[in-house]
Scaffold this active site. Structure first.
Site, PDB file in Angstrom:
ATOM      1  N   SER B 144      35.086  26.960 -18.365  1.00 27.09           N
ATOM      2  CA  SER B 144      34.618  25.584 -18.200  1.00 27.09           C
ATOM      3  C   SER B 144      34.428  24.923 -19.572  1.00 27.09           C
ATOM      4  CB  SER B 144      33.346  25.571 -17.344  1.00 27.09           C
ATOM      5  OG  SER B 144      33.054  24.259 -16.933  1.00 27.09           O
ATOM      6  N   GLU B 162      41.264   6.807 -10.905  1.00 26.98           N
ATOM      7  CA  GLU B 162      41.807   5.589 -11.509  1.00 26.98           C
ATOM      8  C   GLU B 162      43.214   5.866 -12.011  1.00 26.98           C
ATOM      9  OE1 GLU B 162      39.451   3.888 -14.654  1.00 26.98           O
ATOM     10  OE2 GLU B 162      37.601   4.430 -13.643  1.00 26.98           O
ATOM     11  N   HIS B 186      38.353  22.897 -14.260  1.00 28.77           N
ATOM     12  CA  HIS B 186      38.040  22.456 -12.883  1.00 28.77           C
ATOM     13  C   HIS B 186      39.140  21.459 -12.469  1.00 28.77           C
ATOM     14  CE1 HIS B 186      33.913  24.113 -13.190  1.00 28.77           C
ATOM     15  NE2 HIS B 186      33.875  23.566 -14.380  1.00 28.77           N
TER      16      HIS B 186
END
Lengths: 287, 287
Positions: B144, B162, B186
């Site tokens: 991560s 977006e 992720h």
């Protein structure tokens, strides 16, 4: 800024009376500049336009039909009709066929692409639309569900937030107006790259086209696609794909797709659907 | 099925004692097969391993440090230490430097990549890690936030949902262990293709690498990246990019990126970071 310039460019070009196919990613501006809808109106013949609205994808066809009717009437179209087709049998009706044989523009609204296909696919009404689009007699626009149906293979539904996998996308058969394309809409807005990749893995002979909201991929008769509106059009071209494990894995296992060609296209960008290349940018007006 | 085979392959190969860099997309399995963590343990020397855990990215370094400590102790590592570095000055302490000079594995936990960089970047402790990784004396893993810091340019944060645009991603400077890479984690789980594309548009001389949860891009000393775990590793290679409008538009305007090469890699797939090519699949064991 660039948008306004290009809009005026579109308005001033002689092309503005040529028919085209407008594939719209949903949520197009219906209130302010209405550039995409205005371009459809212009390509359908402007004040000479005879526009047929097909709201069959929607659960509220009366409301959505009336909304687009008032928009195109307000723009000054000569004639606007709503073809409120809810059953396949209506596609056999003479008045429906007469309208589709005479009109210069057809607009497919949003809703559920499976419902739209269930009503329209393989009907005499659809034959008329397809034939007249091919002959350049008709400008066809579809937004959201109306965009999804454009390909032969259609994304009927799916998820996001997962590694690309076969179970992430439900495929069905669309209306085949742009047979080579697999169209997805609300694309970056709803994070649909994973499902488009999964769809392309299923059908690597096709071209994945993801269209953002308030964004339009306008396809000319020569196969040129031009981008209009606020977002991007994403092209996923598996033409050079060297490997996929699609056939060898379980439905929920992660996919491999090696050597995809991807283009992110924005306002004014042009792409040739058959040659599968980005065309040189059009000269923009000086700032 | 394939995963189990490949796991046993990894365990049986003589490579299992070679150092590597494990870039983990977060949420790696800590309970069941623990394949990724077990591979780190094996590459750090198995029962001869001396592992240093750096939980500095986390807001709860004590808890997360203790968790990984018990995992690697349970696997049978010879020595496991938590370097609970919360201030840059701690990187000057002799005991910290002695640990990093002696250990065979360093594990960077998740949390906030900016915090991790603020504490570690340009410190003597980081110099030791970098030098020993380069010399093949140390296996380094980051999950991560610990993965995000691997590149020279680092994604510090951003959004999704977006069209790709410059404002969609916040860039910062990372630890530069794999300088050419811009790592996102992720990846498909949090729909980060848009922000990785936006990051690549900022730095088209780099390679975008998006790693899904419970998935690892393991980089060998020869530059080979191999995929392990449940999801995919997405490579966005702008090496052949013919055009981007990145420098010409406002921060919130949609980006163009023409002619990207994209690879979706899954279990066992191998990619060469310097040559920027997918390598031929490794022969898998018969079912």
């Amino acid at each position: 800024m660039v948008q306004l310039e290009a809009q005026s460019l579109e308005m001033r070009t002689p092309q503005a009376t040529k028919t085209a196919i407008l594939v719209i990613g949903g949520a197009e501006d219906k209130v302010h500049g209405r550039e995409i809808l205005h371009t459809f109106f212009a390509r359908a013949g402007s004040t000479d336009a005879h526009i047929a609205i097909i709201p069959s994808a929607s659960r509220e066809p009366t409301i959505i039909g009336a909304r687009y009717l008032s928009i195109f009437e307000e723009m000054g179209a000569k004639k606007v009709e709503v073809l409120d087709i809810r059953e396949r049998q209506q596609c056999d009706e003479p008045n429906v066929q007469a309208c589709l044989a005479a009109c210069t523009g057809v607009f497919l609204t949003g809703g559920d692409q499976l419902r739209l296909c269930a009503v329209l696919a393989d009907t005499p009404a659809m034959d008329i639309i397809r034939m007249r689009v091919q002959r350049g007699q008709l400008t066809l626009a579809g937004t959201s569900a109306g965009a999804a149906v454009m390909g032969h293979h259609m994304i009927a539904g799916g998820g996001s937030g997962e590694s690309p996998n076969r179970a992430l996308v439900d495929m069905a058969i669309g209306l085949g107006i742009i047979p080579d394309a697999i169209v997805d809409q609300h694309f970056h807005n709803r994070n649909r790259m994973g499902r488009l990749l999964s769809a392309v893995a299923c059908h690597p002979d096709r071209l994945g086209i993801g269209i953002d909201e308030d964004t339009c991929a306008m396809v000319e008769k020569d196969g040129t696609l031009r981008v209009m509106g606020k977002g991007t059009v994403t092209i996923v071209d598996p033409g050079e794909m060297s490997y996929t494990n699609h056939a060898d894995i379980g439905a929920a296992e992660p996919l491999s797709l090696h050597n995809l060609r991807v283009h992110i296209l924005s306002y004014g960008d042009r792409y040739h659907l058959q040659k599968r290349i980005v065309l040189a940018p059009v000269q923009r007006l000086p700032q």
